[in-house]
Design an enzyme around this catalytic site. Structure first.
Site, mmCIF file in Angstrom:
data_model
loop_
_atom_site.group_PDB
_atom_site.id
_atom_site.type_symbol
_atom_site.label_atom_id
_atom_site.label_comp_id
_atom_site.label_asym_id
_atom_site.label_seq_id
_atom_site.Cartn_x
_atom_site.Cartn_y
_atom_site.Cartn_z
ATOM 1 N N LYS A 161 1.075 -1.310 0.405
ATOM 2 C CA LYS A 161 0.258 0.050 -0.144
ATOM 3 C C LYS A 161 0.826 1.139 0.002
ATOM 4 O O LYS A 161 0.910 2.197 -0.491
ATOM 5 C CB LYS A 161 -0.864 -0.072 1.141
ATOM 6 C CG LYS A 161 -2.216 -1.066 0.924
ATOM 7 C CD LYS A 161 -3.067 -0.762 2.557
ATOM 8 C CE LYS A 161 -4.201 -1.733 2.637
ATOM 9 N NZ LYS A 161 -3.811 -3.181 2.572
ATOM 10 N N GLU B 98 -3.310 7.085 8.301
ATOM 11 C CA GLU B 98 -4.071 7.757 6.865
ATOM 12 C C GLU B 98 -4.606 8.642 8.164
ATOM 13 O O GLU B 98 -4.949 7.977 9.588
ATOM 14 C CB GLU B 98 -4.276 6.648 6.328
ATOM 15 C CG GLU B 98 -3.873 6.615 5.254
ATOM 16 C CD GLU B 98 -4.786 5.297 4.577
ATOM 17 O OE1 GLU B 98 -5.895 5.007 4.718
ATOM 18 O OE2 GLU B 98 -4.506 5.343 3.100
ATOM 19 N N GLU C 287 -9.639 1.015 -5.714
ATOM 20 C CA GLU C 287 -10.671 1.483 -4.464
ATOM 21 C C GLU C 287 -10.573 2.805 -3.732
ATOM 22 O O GLU C 287 -8.987 3.270 -3.806
ATOM 23 C CB GLU C 287 -10.520 0.487 -3.172
ATOM 24 C CG GLU C 287 -10.993 -1.270 -3.881
ATOM 25 C CD GLU C 287 -10.688 -1.197 -2.222
ATOM 26 O OE1 GLU C 287 -10.856 -1.411 -1.260
ATOM 27 O OE2 GLU C 287 -10.777 -3.214 -2.278
ATOM 28 N N GLU D 248 -6.503 1.852 -2.222
ATOM 29 C CA GLU D 248 -5.567 0.815 -2.488
ATOM 30 C C GLU D 248 -5.839 0.164 -4.322
ATOM 31 O O GLU D 248 -6.736 0.545 -4.962
ATOM 32 C CB GLU D 248 -5.366 -0.198 -2.024
ATOM 33 C CG GLU D 248 -6.936 -1.001 -1.712
ATOM 34 C CD GLU D 248 -6.383 -2.249 -0.816
ATOM 35 O OE1 GLU D 248 -5.391 -2.362 -0.238
ATOM 36 O OE2 GLU D 248 -7.304 -2.726 0.024
ATOM 37 N N ASN E 222 -6.906 -4.164 -6.211
ATOM 38 C CA ASN E 222 -6.410 -5.355 -5.491
ATOM 39 C C ASN E 222 -6.422 -5.591 -7.281
ATOM 40 O O ASN E 222 -7.225 -5.169 -7.461
ATOM 41 C CB ASN E 222 -7.641 -5.913 -4.813
ATOM 42 C CG ASN E 222 -7.668 -5.489 -3.928
ATOM 43 O OD1 ASN E 222 -7.486 -5.177 -2.729
ATOM 44 N ND2 ASN E 222 -9.370 -3.951 -3.085
#
Length: 672
Positions: free
Chosen positions: A118, A202, A277, A291, A293
């Site tokens: 990430k 975050e 996302e 992120e 996927n």
């Protein structure tokens, strides 16, 4: 690239069954794999071939790349499809495939590596001028550095594992005093799940929406998006209800999300199906990259239903070197689709995972309804894998119709043997706020004090009558010598013309219900006594092997009732209940055991892996302190001290596999 004629599915359960269906449509021979726990499961029966790969522990079977490659070579497959989870984003598996000239159904090893971290993914997004959530994603992982960064970002904030997803290694920290404890837990959980304890920080956006974009690319450089999905209804970072497309989203924001997702996929030269996302601030409309996927998503059926695209078949086509069969302008959204995940868990008891056998399982069949599952009646829900039983997906011309069809489908789904979240899902869908702007706080806002099933007393009474009726039938028939028949008094009393009277007991947590039944032949007066509260019901039951008719105080309804020993399962369009009754002797033994140690020991509530032990012999603990952590069904649960006192014995260490009921810690209570 070589054509795919035989394909190995390196997964299990519903996604394995889903891939098998596309293989059948494409004329591809499917090869399933199975562990000890899955030997008799649905995906093994549906595949053309099936091969044993190891013991039930995922690390020794579905996560063992070497064994999977060995099976692929032995069965001479052309390709491996990883599904999702397990090794679906494993660069090791891809590397082994490349060495053996086996096609991997998925993106390139470079794309997976770039998006697998990430931290690295956010650096790439930032370089493409795609907004990311303010935070820290640096390489320095010392506690002091992370605490300093946390102070800079400000609270509340989110700690997230860099190497994975699915809610593992994630903690919300509201105040600074909570930070170091939450960081230690997140790092340990991340290390256990992904072998990497790196985290990022975050800023926590309180009213956030989880919106994602489906993308697809081929080896010719073509990239398209297949529109968006909303996955905001979550619990513990696990998605529960997903839909396509997202509602209450402006056209400008939606198009901007599409543009960012396609830009990222083009940068990666992405080949395959993937999901980008985003977090969308519900108050401001601002959005941030979360992120990517690099695999198929659990919620992919919603996209399939609104676009008409078979994403698994598309994955296979791309892996064979084929070009996308469409351009962006060919694609459009038709109608609306909503998916609900049925999990084996008890929402009324802190979502405790459930294990056991599905004594009753009947999927609904209706227009606009799809069910993806990997189980059948008689299947076992084991502690070794995730708790999802099935996905119910509904399509409609409008969101309202899709929601109504989903509610009906969930209501018609008959499941018994383990507790599930089916009723809870129906409650979430039935709330008026479901038709407003959704956020990741939806569940907390709808049920701020938690959710509890309705009508527990009357359903307990019905279950007791079902057991009494079944046992009465057995007693008046052939005598089997079971404890239940030896203890029953129907033959003694009814033969003398006196109404039969019996007592059953039910222990739930720390409380016990006493159930007195007077009557016979399916007609009873039932008296419940729980914590000095008394309830009485007049119940008439016509017990059948299929649907049973029950009448309570003149009101009739139909139920599915399954009885296994002294366990009774009820299922209807509005409920799903399981009750384990006790005889008098069993009740007295339980009471004695509970009196002896319930307030001063910690036992495993179900089978699992001890991931962390935070206490030692001689430690002073306060009631509610975290004593240890246990992982079951891919979820890590913190186990707290039941009382204040001194730890006298610790019977486990991190890494131990324990059975349900195993004694883990003894505490000498201050009140002893």
């Amino acid at each position: 690239m070589k054509p795919i004629k035989r394909l190995l599915i390196a997964n299990r359960g519903e996604i394995a069954c889903r891939i098998i269906r596309s293989c059948q449509l494409l004329g591809i021979e499917s090869v399933a794999v199975f562990s000890d726990a899955d030997r008799d499961e649905k995906h093994v029966r549906e595949a053309d071939r099936a091969v044993y790969i190891g013991t039930s522990a995922a690390a020794e079977s579905y996560l063992n790349a070497e064994v999977l490659i060995g099976v692929a070579l032995k069965t001479k497959v052309d390709a491996i499809h990883p599904g999702y989870g397990f090794l679906s984003e494993s660069t090791e598996l891809i590397r082994r495939c490349q060495e053996r000239n086996i096609t991997f159904i998925g993106p390139s090893i470079e794309s997976i590596a770039q998006m697998g971290s990430k931290i690295n993914a956010k650096h790439i997004a930032h370089g493409l001028h795609i907004a990311t959530v303010p935070g820290y994603n640096g390489e320095s992982q010392g506690v002091k550095e992370l605490l300093a960064q946390a102070r800079r970002i400000g609270f509340p904030l989110l700690i997230k594992a860099s190497a994975g997803g699915g809610g593992k290694g994630m903690r919300i920290v509201h105040i600074e005093d909570e930070f170091e404890g939450a960081l230690a837990q997140a790092k340990q959980e991340a290390l256990n799940a992904f072998g990497d304890d790196s985290v990022l920080l975050e800023k926590y956006i309180v009213r956030s929406r989880h919106i994602e974009v489906q993308v697809v690319g081929d080896s010719q450089g073509n990239v398209c998006h297949l529109f968006d999905r909303e996955c905001s209804i979550q619990r513990n970072y696990q998605k529960l209800i997903e839909e396509a497309p997202a509602g209450n989203l402006s056209a400008d924001t939606r198009q901007a999300l599409f543009d960012c997702a396609v830009k990222l996929a083009q940068y990666l030269n992405y080949q395959g199906v993937g999901t980008v996302e985003f977090i969308v601030d519900a108050d401001t409309g601002d959005f941030y990259f979360l992120e990517m996927n690099t695999r198929l998503q659990v919620e992919h059926p919603t996209t399939e239903l609104v676009t008409g695209v078979d994403l698994v078949a598309l994955q296979i086509q791309i892996a064979q070197g084929g070009a996308l069969p469409f351009i962006q302008d060919d694609l459009s959204v038709k109608g609306h689709a909503i998916e609900a995940r049925i999990n084996a868990e008890d929402p009324g008891n802190s979502y405790l995972p459930e294990i056991g056998k599905l004594d009753l399982y009947r999927e609904p069949i209706a227009a606009g309804l799809r069910v993806d599952s990997g189980v059948t009646q008689g299947s076992s829900i084991s502690p070794f894998y995730d708790s999802m039983v099935a996905k119910v997906i509904a399509w409609g011309e409008t969101r309202g119709l899709a929601g109504q069809r989903l509610l009906q489908g969930l209501g018609d789904f008959a499941i018994a043997g383990v507790k599930t979240n089916r009723e809870f899902l129906m409650a979430l869908l039935a709330c008026p706020t479901f038709h407003q702007v959704l956020t990741t706080q939806y569940i907390d806002e709808v049920f701020p004090d938690g959710w509890q099933p309705w009508g527990e007393e009357v359903h307990l009474a019905i279950a007791a009558v079902a057991l009494a009726t079944e046992q009465e039938t057995k007693v008046t028939g052939a005598f089997s010598g079971t404890p239940w028949q030896r203890l029953s008094n129907w033959r003694l009393t009814t033969g003398a013309g006196i109404p039969a009277v019996t007592r059953l007991y039910l222990r739930q947590g720390d409380s016990t219900s006493t159930i007195q039944l007077v009557g016979g032949s399916g007609q009873y007066v039932v008296t419940l006594v729980k914590e000095e509260q008394i309830s009485e019901f007049n119940i008439l039951l016509n017990l059948n092997k299929t649907r049973s008719q029950v009448e309570v105080s003149g009101s009739r309804s139909m139920l599915d009732i399954a009885i296994n020993g002294s366990q009774v399962h009820l299922s209807s369009s509005k409920l799903n209940r399981s009750y384990q009754f006790l005889s008098l002797e069993e009740h007295l033994l339980k009471e004695a055991s509970a009196h002896t140690d319930s307030s001063s020991v910690i036992r495993a509530q179900m089978p699992g892996l001890i991931t962390d032990v935070l206490v030692c012999e001689g430690d002073a603990v306060q009631q509610g302190d975290i004593a240890l952590a246990i992982e079951s069904m891919k979820l890590v649960n913190n186990i707290v001290a039941p009382c204040s006192g001194t730890v006298s014995k610790v019977f486990c260490v991190a890494g131990d596999n324990v059975e349900g009921g195993t004694l883990l810690v003894e505490i000498e209570s201050l009140t002893d």
